[in-house]
Design an enzyme around this catalytic site. Structure first.
Site, PDB file in Angstrom:
ATOM      1  CG  HIS C  12      -0.510  -0.086   2.436  1.00 25.95           C
ATOM      2  ND1 HIS C  12      -0.542  -0.650   3.410  1.00 25.95           N
ATOM      3  CD2 HIS C  12       0.473   0.576   3.721  1.00 25.95           C
ATOM      4  CE1 HIS C  12      -0.216  -0.520   4.389  1.00 25.95           C
ATOM      5  NE2 HIS C  12       0.559   0.429   4.687  1.00 25.95           N
ATOM      6  CG  HIS C 193       8.799  -0.956   3.319  1.00 24.10           C
ATOM      7  ND1 HIS C 193       8.125  -1.582   3.297  1.00 24.10           N
ATOM      8  CD2 HIS C 193       8.630   0.701   3.775  1.00 24.10           C
ATOM      9  CE1 HIS C 193       6.405  -1.127   4.187  1.00 24.10           C
ATOM     10  NE2 HIS C 193       7.267  -0.257   4.501  1.00 24.10           N
ATOM     11  CD  GLU C 240       3.579  -0.822   6.282  1.00 27.89           C
ATOM     12  OE1 GLU C 240       3.190  -1.554   4.820  1.00 27.89           O
ATOM     13  OE2 GLU C 240       3.782  -0.108   6.520  1.00 27.89           O
TER      14      GLU C 240
HETATM   15 FE   LIG Z   1       2.778   1.039   5.267  1.00 29.27          FE
END
Ligand SMILES: [Fe+3]
Ligand SMILES: [Fe+3]
Lengths: 115, 280, 280, 115
Positions: C12, C193, C240
């Site tokens: 996202h 990331h 996440e």
């Molecule tokens: Fe995020």
């Protein structure tokens, strides 16, 4: 939890929360001194800021506690209206029970009638 | 490890604070109520706690219906009293037991609780009144605090079993804390009262008196009751009593009931307290 | 009962939305990324969901550090896109599946979850971007939504096991819902990331590619990893990915991986998606 | 969870959250257009509203992203500062890594050097 499973005992669930949102938000804001001043200065204008319906405004302006709760008002929020006048909580309780204040104190809370 | 030195259960009716503010302590309506707390105050004075964990509910003062936390835990440095509509009260701010609070939050999440973690927040009478009842009105509070908010306003409220489980994690957090603080836990709310609906003014003295003994000797009974059972026996707002279970679960299976007091009505509420100590 | 028609997993990254806003879809940097989502968009068009449950984290847009919810659930009528600092984006508001959301909240609390229940709240790119990737940019969204926020910003974040358990309750809520809605569940975030610290820019293509297959065929492996394992393998912000577990746990033990896409880097992130269908 | 268990990977736990509270609160407020205007008009006055220390102000005013994070700034909040200038996130990443932007794109993200 199902509402109304206990007689005469509404639970403040989703339906009350949704229905009473405007009234309760208006009342919540009375926790701030500036809003209390605005309420005292021009009650109707203050209520309009929170987009209360005509029915809701009438209930608040006439201090009809029974009606405020019927419209979804939660006592903890609308107590902030009672801080302005001020109105004892037992009078609000009596209004919910549909009793005179004296009968309420005596029959429900067990206070002596003249003491 | 830190040490649980006792568990307190108490009402937190706002009129109690108002009565103190107005100097009504020794009036006919209030004297018997306040007199009964003197033993609890003495106990606290002797017990010298360093940290007070206070389990309470907000009453539409700190949280609005836009975002309702099932459980919230404070990790703030300071908690100021919130304006509940009558203007600010002249009681000192509460200093947070910040490090222990974070440790507790870590344990909670590890143990599959999902708290709202609060770093900047005010507290209402739900916390103020119990502190005044047991600590009086000092210039500054002699303890640091850990506030735990439980949603008892908007359904669904947490189950009694869930409150009990939280008490178990609280105990684990205290026992795994490297400090040597003396911790007292306050479960607050109740006793029986109902503010809304045609049953408003409902008080159940019999159930209240049974509670004050039973929470010490037979907490399993109260742990196993449903939320509906609480509402039925103690009134819609009396269901707040589920918060005492957090305190009780953190104590030993066996406790001594060292003080107990009951008075009704305080305002519209059956009111009272217990002081519990761990037994072997 | 309502029906789970599929589970979607997707990145996202905010730059995805920004790229669409700036008309960069067909530039060299972005075309291969967006092209890979076409199969997913087609799938959604065919599958005709009525409700989209979107599991995501806020990125310091809706929630500040003053009050951090471990889990939050929306029960609002409408969710507007929040201003993330670049001004409001021209995408339509999301209509809430209000009744089902409340039912889900009831189930969660009954099953000992402690959500923050949100009735008036905005949503950031964590929810916007997945909706754009799978539904395009319609005048109005063709589904009602149930937003689930998971704290992945401030530690402690919930454990992978806890996310998994929430997915089980989500499934129970869907299967016990009297409506006949077709429900799609979007687990969002990641892939690898890291935005902060000297390891910033860390991308782990190998782990990402293994994830896209493994989340379908061997979710137990990812469920049993610790939060630290996620940070190590996928980067501090790549953790996440735990949010995909909510989606995966709501699906059958066996699923068909019907579409899959990977591209790196999208901005600073390994990015991609899966489309899962329940198998027998 | 213990911090710093993974090399060069700070987790935003209690210590970062507490340390960076002022910076992050200031940055969070940039989500509102009026605050962005105030920031652009008089950056120092805006930072003073949030009582940033001299060290924090210097880090923000010089757009020293590495230093902002060292002082507890969380990237998700301070990104709102980058929206004002505007600065690509990869430049902020490069500052964290202590690399030139080009090297960062090439070595860390695997972009072609001239592509
Ligand atoms: Fe995020
Ligand atoms: Fe209360």
């Amino acid at each position: 939890m199902a509402n109304q499973s206990i007689p005469d005992t509404p639970l403040f669930d989703r339906s009350g929360s949704i229905r009473g949102y405007r009234i309760n938000k208006m009342a919540m804001a009375l926790g701030q001194a500036a809003n209390r001043e605005a309420f005292k200065e021009n009650e109707e204008a203050y209520l309009d800021r929170f987009r209360l319906t005509a029915e809701e405004k009438k209930a608040v302006m006439s201090r009809d506690w029974h009606e405020m709760v019927r419209l979804g008002g939660n006592l903890f929020f609308i107590l902030k209206i009672s801080a302005i006048d001020p109105t004892p909580i037992t009078k609000i309780g009596a209004a919910q029970a549909g009793m005179s204040h004296e009968d309420f104190l005596y029959e429900r809370l067990g206070k002596r009638a003249n003491g | 490890m830190a040490k649980i030195i006792g568990g307190l259960g108490t009402s937190h009716v706002p009129s109690i604070g108002a009565a103190l503010d107005k100097g009504l302590r020794d009036t006919a309506d209030w004297k018997p109520f306040f007199d009964g707390y003197e033993a609890g105050k003495e106990w606290v004075k002797e017990a010298k706690p360093d940290i007070a964990v206070v389990v309470f509910n907000d009453h539409g003062n700190t949280f609005f219906l836009d975002r309702v936390p099932t459980f919230a835990v404070g990790v703030a440095d300071t908690y100021n009293p919130v304006d509940e509509g009558w203007g600010p009260r002249a009681i000192p701010p509460f200093e947070g037991a910040t490090d222990f609070s974070w440790h507790f939050v870590d344990k909670l999440v590890e143990r599959h609780f999902d708290p709202l973690v609060c770093r900047e927040i005010e507290v209402d009478h739900g916390m103020q009144v119990p502190m005044e009842l047991f600590f009086g009105r000092p210039e500054t509070w002699p303890v640091k605090v850990v506030p735990i908010w439980v949603n008892t306003i908007q359904y669904p409220i947490p189950t009694p079993q869930r409150c009990w489980e939280m008490g178990k994690v609280l105990r684990e957090a205290i026992e795994s804390w490297p400090g040597d603080e003396r911790v007292v836990i306050l479960g607050t709310g109740g006793l029986s009262h109902q503010l809304q609906g045609a049953r408003a003014g409902f008080i159940n003295q019999e159930a209240d008196r049974a509670w004050l003994d039973g929470i010490a000797s037979n907490p399993e009974h109260y742990r196993n009751m449903t939320r509906e059972d609480y509402v039925e026996q103690f009134g819609s707002e009396g269901a707040e009593l589920i918060m005492w279970l957090v305190m009780r679960a953190a104590m030993n299976e066996k406790v001594d009931l060292v003080h107990k007091h009951y008075y009704a009505p305080a305002s519209m509420t059956g009111a009272g307290m217990v002081v519990l100590e761990n037994a072997a």
